[in-house]
Write a protein that holds these residues in place. Sequence first.
Motif, PDB file in Angstrom:
ATOM      1  N   THR A   1       4.458   4.622  -2.595  1.00 46.85           N
ATOM      2  CA  THR A   1       5.798   4.056  -2.636  1.00 46.85           C
ATOM      3  C   THR A   1       5.659   2.550  -2.489  1.00 46.85           C
ATOM      4  O   THR A   1       5.104   2.070  -1.496  1.00 46.85           O
ATOM      5  CB  THR A   1       6.671   4.619  -1.502  1.00 46.85           C
ATOM      6  OG1 THR A   1       6.738   6.038  -1.619  1.00 46.85           O
ATOM      7  CG2 THR A   1       8.074   4.049  -1.565  1.00 46.85           C
ATOM      8  N   VAL A   2       6.155   1.814  -3.490  1.00 44.53           N
ATOM      9  CA  VAL A   2       5.971   0.363  -3.543  1.00 44.53           C
ATOM     10  C   VAL A   2       7.325  -0.319  -3.500  1.00 44.53           C
ATOM     11  O   VAL A   2       8.271   0.106  -4.163  1.00 44.53           O
ATOM     12  CB  VAL A   2       5.217  -0.057  -4.828  1.00 44.53           C
ATOM     13  CG1 VAL A   2       5.008  -1.569  -4.864  1.00 44.53           C
ATOM     14  CG2 VAL A   2       3.874   0.663  -4.904  1.00 44.53           C
ATOM     15  N   LEU A   3       7.405  -1.384  -2.725  1.00 39.79           N
ATOM     16  CA  LEU A   3       8.640  -2.153  -2.596  1.00 39.79           C
ATOM     17  C   LEU A   3       8.382  -3.579  -3.058  1.00 39.79           C
ATOM     18  O   LEU A   3       7.497  -4.263  -2.527  1.00 39.79           O
ATOM     19  CB  LEU A   3       9.123  -2.134  -1.137  1.00 39.79           C
ATOM     20  CG  LEU A   3      10.538  -2.631  -0.856  1.00 39.79           C
ATOM     21  CD1 LEU A   3      11.093  -1.942   0.392  1.00 39.79           C
ATOM     22  CD2 LEU A   3      10.569  -4.144  -0.645  1.00 39.79           C
TER      23      LEU A   3
ATOM     24  N   SER B   1       8.092   3.802   6.065  1.00 38.27           N
ATOM     25  CA  SER B   1       8.433   4.635   4.909  1.00 38.27           C
ATOM     26  C   SER B   1       7.820   4.127   3.602  1.00 38.27           C
ATOM     27  O   SER B   1       7.973   4.777   2.562  1.00 38.27           O
ATOM     28  CB  SER B   1       9.958   4.700   4.752  1.00 38.27           C
ATOM     29  OG  SER B   1      10.504   3.401   4.548  1.00 38.27           O
ATOM     30  N   ILE B   2       7.125   2.992   3.644  1.00 40.80           N
ATOM     31  CA  ILE B   2       6.632   2.353   2.426  1.00 40.80           C
ATOM     32  C   ILE B   2       5.115   2.186   2.518  1.00 40.80           C
ATOM     33  O   ILE B   2       4.568   1.838   3.567  1.00 40.80           O
ATOM     34  CB  ILE B   2       7.294   0.967   2.239  1.00 40.80           C
ATOM     35  CG1 ILE B   2       8.820   1.090   2.185  1.00 40.80           C
ATOM     36  CG2 ILE B   2       6.768   0.283   0.975  1.00 40.80           C
ATOM     37  CD1 ILE B   2       9.356   1.863   1.009  1.00 40.80           C
ATOM     38  N   ASP B   3       4.431   2.426   1.390  1.00 39.47           N
ATOM     39  CA  ASP B   3       2.973   2.265   1.359  1.00 39.47           C
ATOM     40  C   ASP B   3       2.549   0.828   1.092  1.00 39.47           C
ATOM     41  O   ASP B   3       1.543   0.364   1.649  1.00 39.47           O
ATOM     42  CB  ASP B   3       2.368   3.166   0.274  1.00 39.47           C
ATOM     43  CG  ASP B   3       2.569   4.639   0.575  1.00 39.47           C
ATOM     44  OD1 ASP B   3       2.158   5.081   1.665  1.00 39.47           O
ATOM     45  OD2 ASP B   3       3.152   5.341  -0.264  1.00 39.47           O
TER      46      ASP B   3
ATOM     47  N   ALA C   1       9.050  -6.434   6.288  1.00 38.38           N
ATOM     48  CA  ALA C   1       7.997  -5.680   5.614  1.00 38.38           C
ATOM     49  C   ALA C   1       7.147  -4.904   6.618  1.00 38.38           C
ATOM     50  O   ALA C   1       6.828  -3.718   6.405  1.00 38.38           O
ATOM     51  CB  ALA C   1       7.120  -6.625   4.796  1.00 38.38           C
ATOM     52  N   ARG C   2       6.795  -5.536   7.725  1.00 38.94           N
ATOM     53  CA  ARG C   2       5.964  -4.845   8.712  1.00 38.94           C
ATOM     54  C   ARG C   2       6.671  -3.610   9.261  1.00 38.94           C
ATOM     55  O   ARG C   2       6.057  -2.550   9.459  1.00 38.94           O
ATOM     56  CB  ARG C   2       5.580  -5.774   9.859  1.00 38.94           C
ATOM     57  CG  ARG C   2       4.595  -5.116  10.819  1.00 38.94           C
ATOM     58  CD  ARG C   2       4.207  -6.008  11.982  1.00 38.94           C
ATOM     59  NE  ARG C   2       3.162  -5.348  12.747  1.00 38.94           N
ATOM     60  CZ  ARG C   2       3.368  -4.396  13.657  1.00 38.94           C
ATOM     61  NH1 ARG C   2       4.610  -4.004  13.924  1.00 38.94           N
ATOM     62  NH2 ARG C   2       2.365  -3.832  14.299  1.00 38.94           N
ATOM     63  N   ARG C   3       7.957  -3.722   9.505  1.00 46.22           N
ATOM     64  CA  ARG C   3       8.701  -2.589  10.068  1.00 46.22           C
ATOM     65  C   ARG C   3       8.698  -1.380   9.145  1.00 46.22           C
ATOM     66  O   ARG C   3       8.569  -0.237   9.598  1.00 46.22           O
ATOM     67  CB  ARG C   3      10.146  -3.006  10.365  1.00 46.22           C
ATOM     68  CG  ARG C   3      10.958  -1.917  11.076  1.00 46.22           C
ATOM     69  CD  ARG C   3      12.420  -2.299  11.202  1.00 46.22           C
ATOM     70  NE  ARG C   3      13.095  -2.307   9.907  1.00 46.22           N
ATOM     71  CZ  ARG C   3      13.566  -1.222   9.305  1.00 46.22           C
ATOM     72  NH1 ARG C   3      13.438  -0.022   9.878  1.00 46.22           N
ATOM     73  NH2 ARG C   3      14.167  -1.311   8.140  1.00 46.22           N
ATOM     74  N   VAL C   4       8.844  -1.606   7.828  1.00 44.88           N
ATOM     75  CA  VAL C   4       8.980  -0.465   6.907  1.00 44.88           C
ATOM     76  C   VAL C   4       7.635   0.073   6.428  1.00 44.88           C
ATOM     77  O   VAL C   4       7.591   1.157   5.842  1.00 44.88           O
ATOM     78  CB  VAL C   4       9.857  -0.832   5.684  1.00 44.88           C
ATOM     79  CG1 VAL C   4      11.231  -1.306   6.133  1.00 44.88           C
ATOM     80  CG2 VAL C   4       9.187  -1.867   4.785  1.00 44.88           C
ATOM     81  N   LEU C   5       6.551  -0.654   6.662  1.00 42.13           N
ATOM     82  CA  LEU C   5       5.249  -0.177   6.202  1.00 42.13           C
ATOM     83  C   LEU C   5       4.725   0.954   7.088  1.00 42.13           C
ATOM     84  O   LEU C   5       4.848   0.915   8.309  1.00 42.13           O
ATOM     85  CB  LEU C   5       4.233  -1.323   6.198  1.00 42.13           C
ATOM     86  CG  LEU C   5       4.310  -2.284   5.013  1.00 42.13           C
ATOM     87  CD1 LEU C   5       3.417  -3.506   5.256  1.00 42.13           C
ATOM     88  CD2 LEU C   5       3.912  -1.587   3.709  1.00 42.13           C
TER      89      LEU C   5
ATOM     90  N   LEU D   1       0.916  -5.246   2.982  1.00 38.18           N
ATOM     91  CA  LEU D   1       1.778  -6.299   2.450  1.00 38.18           C
ATOM     92  C   LEU D   1       0.915  -7.262   1.661  1.00 38.18           C
ATOM     93  O   LEU D   1      -0.070  -7.789   2.182  1.00 38.18           O
ATOM     94  CB  LEU D   1       2.481  -7.053   3.587  1.00 38.18           C
ATOM     95  CG  LEU D   1       3.180  -8.370   3.206  1.00 38.18           C
ATOM     96  CD1 LEU D   1       4.341  -8.117   2.252  1.00 38.18           C
ATOM     97  CD2 LEU D   1       3.659  -9.113   4.456  1.00 38.18           C
ATOM     98  N   TRP D   2       1.276  -7.473   0.394  1.00 40.12           N
ATOM     99  CA  TRP D   2       0.591  -8.451  -0.458  1.00 40.12           C
ATOM    100  C   TRP D   2       1.558  -9.600  -0.714  1.00 40.12           C
ATOM    101  O   TRP D   2       2.693  -9.375  -1.151  1.00 40.12           O
ATOM    102  CB  TRP D   2       0.170  -7.812  -1.784  1.00 40.12           C
ATOM    103  CG  TRP D   2      -1.022  -6.885  -1.669  1.00 40.12           C
ATOM    104  CD1 TRP D   2      -1.087  -5.714  -0.971  1.00 40.12           C
ATOM    105  CD2 TRP D   2      -2.301  -7.061  -2.279  1.00 40.12           C
ATOM    106  NE1 TRP D   2      -2.324  -5.142  -1.103  1.00 40.12           N
ATOM    107  CE2 TRP D   2      -3.101  -5.948  -1.909  1.00 40.12           C
ATOM    108  CE3 TRP D   2      -2.856  -8.034  -3.109  1.00 40.12           C
ATOM    109  CZ2 TRP D   2      -4.415  -5.792  -2.331  1.00 40.12           C
ATOM    110  CZ3 TRP D   2      -4.167  -7.884  -3.550  1.00 40.12           C
ATOM    111  CH2 TRP D   2      -4.939  -6.779  -3.156  1.00 40.12           C
TER     112      TRP D   2
END
Length: 382
Positions: free
Chosen positions: A237-239, A303-305, A331-335, A341-342
């Motif tokens: 799952t990518v955001l 929830s995110i890869d 980003a850190r919270r949802v990973l 994170l890139w």
Amino acid sequence: MTDEIFTTPFGSYRLRRLPSRQRGTLRAWDAADEYMLRHLAEQGKPAPHTRVLICNDGFGALSTALHEYSPWVVSDSLLAHQAMRSNYQANGISGDKLKLLSSLEMPDESPGLLLIKIPKTLALLEYQLHRLRPLLRADTRILLAGMQKAMPGTVWKLLESHLGPTRTGPGRKKAKLIEARFDARLKLPPNPYPGSYRLEGTNFRMVNHANVFSREKLDIGSRFFLEHLPAGNATETVLDLGCGNGVLALMTLHRNPRAQLHCVDESFMAIASARATLTAAFGENVNARFHAASNLSGFSAQSIDRVLCNPPFHQQLAVGDHIARSMFRDARRVLRQGGELWVVGNRHLGYHKTLKKQFGNAQLMASNRKFVILRCVRTTRA
């Protein structure tokens, strides 16, 4: 940051910028807001029940001061919408007096008074003038204001070719005010927005609404990022955070068609552009969701890869990394644990320091003379 008092001929109000900052020094209004409201009062306040339309109100300075007129407010920024609602609430003003529209919408009634803050992107102003013309009447009062540094000479050419004759008042505190008179006889070419261009090295076309960053060609930061885009895996799952026209999401989905994609941006035009770009490439059933959002509060923790981010380093006319820092925290919270994170950014911004504080790690994946690409892994230690 505490609220500051904005004193106007229409009353005094507590106003705050968003996102809030502990040690922020930027106000929720500028000299152009002050100039416009003072000029309105000096020339005679609008009559009660005047239909007021405001375009590009930054954080609600104009709409809050003029709340008694129940203004329509058109903005491309969801964060601006949130700031207006917050400032209405902080001043005990009913939200029923505020009619918020995205930049892709216009009211269905003619305004008696049109107020336009000159946006940083003049393409957005051009788009708005095209959309506004069918609403205007000969007796519509039109005022525009902005800070001089954001008003090149082409502003006046644009106004006179799209609205009619203009008159400019004296400068005040580095702000300018323009009065325009609507000329219904002007003939305009078709609205050029949205536009598109072919993404280099592919057959994909990037769709770009007027307020989208780098709307005429691929920006050099994204180009560098695409050269080093992570391969990923079939089920990830990518955001795409701050997605713009969706170029990172597009190429991620192209290389990994089974990935679950989310495109997030606080610009309504960016989300519309990303949706149009990915739909044109993969069809109406594209495996992506599009979110107009100023943060990731709508996403569950872990929830995110993978999050991809090419963050902005300005908010309207203010330059700084506060938006990027907020994006990194979100980003850190949802990973998920082990999620990545890139980030691509200008070398001089020093994102690696901020990321190491937030994630406990920041690996340099690629660099050139202008940009760096950093990879952070979500761990429990940071």
